[in-house]
Write an enzyme that holds these catalytic residues in place. Structure first.
Site, PDB file in Angstrom:
ATOM      1  N   ASP A 151       0.849  -1.092   0.111  1.00 47.51           N
ATOM      2  CA  ASP A 151      -0.078   0.013  -0.014  1.00 47.51           C
ATOM      3  C   ASP A 151       0.831   1.409  -0.030  1.00 47.51           C
ATOM      4  O   ASP A 151       1.956   1.002  -0.016  1.00 47.51           O
ATOM      5  CB  ASP A 151      -0.768  -0.114   1.279  1.00 47.51           C
ATOM      6  N   HIS A 214      -2.948   3.007  -4.873  1.00 50.19           N
ATOM      7  CA  HIS A 214      -2.232   2.394  -3.480  1.00 50.19           C
ATOM      8  C   HIS A 214      -0.908   1.983  -3.618  1.00 50.19           C
ATOM      9  O   HIS A 214      -0.439   1.353  -3.114  1.00 50.19           O
ATOM     10  CB  HIS A 214      -3.140   1.281  -2.933  1.00 50.19           C
ATOM     11  N   GLU A 279      -9.951   2.317  -5.343  1.00 52.53           N
ATOM     12  CA  GLU A 279      -9.730   3.742  -4.972  1.00 52.53           C
ATOM     13  C   GLU A 279      -8.448   4.297  -6.058  1.00 52.53           C
ATOM     14  O   GLU A 279      -7.356   4.456  -5.564  1.00 52.53           O
ATOM     15  CB  GLU A 279      -9.126   4.164  -3.711  1.00 52.53           C
TER      16      GLU A 279
END
Ligand SMILES: [Zn+2]
Length: 492
Positions: A151, A214, A279
């Site tokens: 991440d 990410h 995302e």
């Protein structure tokens, strides 16, 4: 009239009996079927342990008699689950030496996927802590452990040929301004050991490599993989959605992901790799990338999602060459652009969107796992007033328990749902103690949602069993599941 009264009385009696049968044992998740018989057991020695393939591979039958217990199981998984039920009954007997009722438990899971996701990317989880976490998972019959290995805040998978993943991407200067450096990376051997440890407990380990977004930790080490290389990029020290999406037009990334997938193939026997996909703000990245703009013009692509579709198809074919398939966090715009291919497994997670996602994924032929934010995000506070970083909703134990993975809909609308998953995002879970505090006892509720048919589930009975389970877990694992507003370890 008399006949009707008789029928009503019998019905009332059978409901009462069913409730009494359930209340005899403190097993979580609640078995599919329990029938009490005559007598009391004061020993639970395992007297026989037979294979009965006709039961089905994850089913078992456990018979409690005055002399001890008899187990038959349909396969390796069923045997593991039967032995866990026996452990819980042994713990119950230890708390009640006067004896527990004799009976027959016929049991199998409602869903094949009962997962938990941990996030060692945000806060590294040392291997001995992960194993303790796995011990508790097994006690509640979870069977999938998803490792969120990468991440913005850290990269935890070693990849041969990419030493900066360890020297740069696995370290960050601090977390949320606390001034304390944080780092960690697993070794290949540690991950292999974890896979074996989990397999012995009936748990499959699924690695997650989040992409295209990410990826700030990756960008800190290899800025050349990104649309707008910035050599000052640092591993993120805060939360939020970042703009670090790998660029599909840099040949280096294809070489890199080939090396990543080779490593995954060598470590993880699972046929699945979670490719994240959540995302990813394409409109602020690929949309503006000069290489992407040119490519879309050349190929006559109407938008950036067509490019994404090609990107994911290429990743899927690289995984297929290594005997693996991708699975994804579900994003509606991706589905609308047909980025997922029929048969791809996806997870519903965004708050409030699960009901519509169940409908959409059914139409698209996508197997679905329920990780609904409002029930399954166990990093959220569980008691009003506990720290919520200013935005997280409180998800009480009862709220987690209320999850019916089928949302009360009929079988024909929900037969693509393959299970449930609890997720523990770890921005605010720096130690095992923090992680377990938020995970439990809500994970017991998610375990029951994934295992038990709705007709044997009851919030009242669950609360009763949980009071007993607190004692079992304290004694067996030296872990206290008591939760009050005040007893949470503080996050600084
Ligand atoms: Zn680009």
């Amino acid at each position: 009239m008399l006949k009707l009264l008789n029928i009503l009385a019998c019905a009332a009696l059978s409901v009462h009996l069913a409730a009494a049968q359930q209340a005899a044992y403190s097993v979580i998740p609640e078995p599919a079927k329990t029938n009490l018989t005559q007598g009391t057991a004061r020993t639970l020695k395992l007297l026989s342990d037979k294979a009965s393939p006709a039961l089905g591979k994850d089913a078992y039958q456990l018979t409690v008699t005055p002399q001890g217990a008899h187990l038959s199981s349909g396969g390796k998984e069923g045997r593991i689950y039967g032995l866990v039920t026996l452990q819980q009954l042994q713990d119950q007997l230890a708390a009640h030496p006067e004896g527990i009722p004799c009976g027959v438990i016929k049991d199998k899971p409602r869903y094949p996927w009962r997962g938990m996701m941990v996030d060692p990317a945000r806060h590294f989880i040392p291997m001995k802590d992960l194993k303790k976490f796995v011990d508790l998972m097994a006690y509640y019959k979870f069977n999938k452990l998803q490792l969120h290995l990468t991440d913005d805040q850290g990269w935890r998978l070693p990849v041969p040929g990419y030493p900066k993943l360890k020297s740069i991407s696995s370290k960050r200067a601090e977390s949320f301004g606390n001034g304390t450096p944080h780092e960690g990376m697993y070794t290949r051997q540690e991950l292999k050991d974890l896979v074996a440890y989990c397999a012995a407990r009936g748990i499959e380990v699924i690695p997650e490599i989040d992409m295209p977004g990410h990826n700030q930790a990756l960008a800190a080490a290899y800025p050349e993989f990104f649309c707008f290389p910035d050599h000052n990029t640092k591993v993120s020290t805060i939360g939020g959605v970042g703009l670090y999406l790998v660029c599909p037009h840099k040949p280096e990334i294809w070489k890199f992901y080939a090396a990543v997938f080779d490593e995954l193939r060598d470590i993880f026997p699972s046929t699945m790799v979670h490719l994240g996909g959540d995302e990813a703000p394409l409109e602020k990245t690929w949309e503006k990338c000069p290489l992407s703009v040119k490519y879309r013009q050349q190929k006559g692509m109407k938008d950036v999602h067509e490019e994404l579709k090609e990107f994911e198809a290429k990743m899927a074919s690289m995984l297929a060459a290594r005997g693996k398939k991708p699975i994804f966090w579900y994003e509606k715009p991706w589905a609308q652009a047909s980025v997922y291919r029929k048969g791809d497994t996806v997870f519903t997670w965004r708050m409030g969107l699960t009901p519509s996602t169940i409908t959409e994924t059914k139409k698209q032929g996508l197997p679905l796992i329920i990780a609904a934010g409002e029930h399954c995000y166990l990093d959220y506070p569980q008691i009003p007033g506990q720290d919520n970083r200013g935005w997280m909703p409180t998800t009480t134990l009862e709220q987690s328990y209320k999850l019916d993975p089928a949302y009360g809909r009929p079988e024909q609308e929900t037969d693509h749902i393959i299970g449930v998953q609890a997720t523990m995002w770890a921005e605010q879970l720096p130690t095992l103690n923090h992680l377990l505090y938020r995970t439990y006892p809500r994970a017991c509720a998610i375990a029951e949602a994934g295992w038990s048919p709705m007709n044997v589930r009851s919030w009242e009975n669950f609360q009763r069993k949980l009071a007993d389970q607190r004692q079992f877990v304290l004694k067996r694992f030296n872990y206290n599941m008591e939760r009050t507003k005040e007893n949470e370890p503080p996050f600084k």
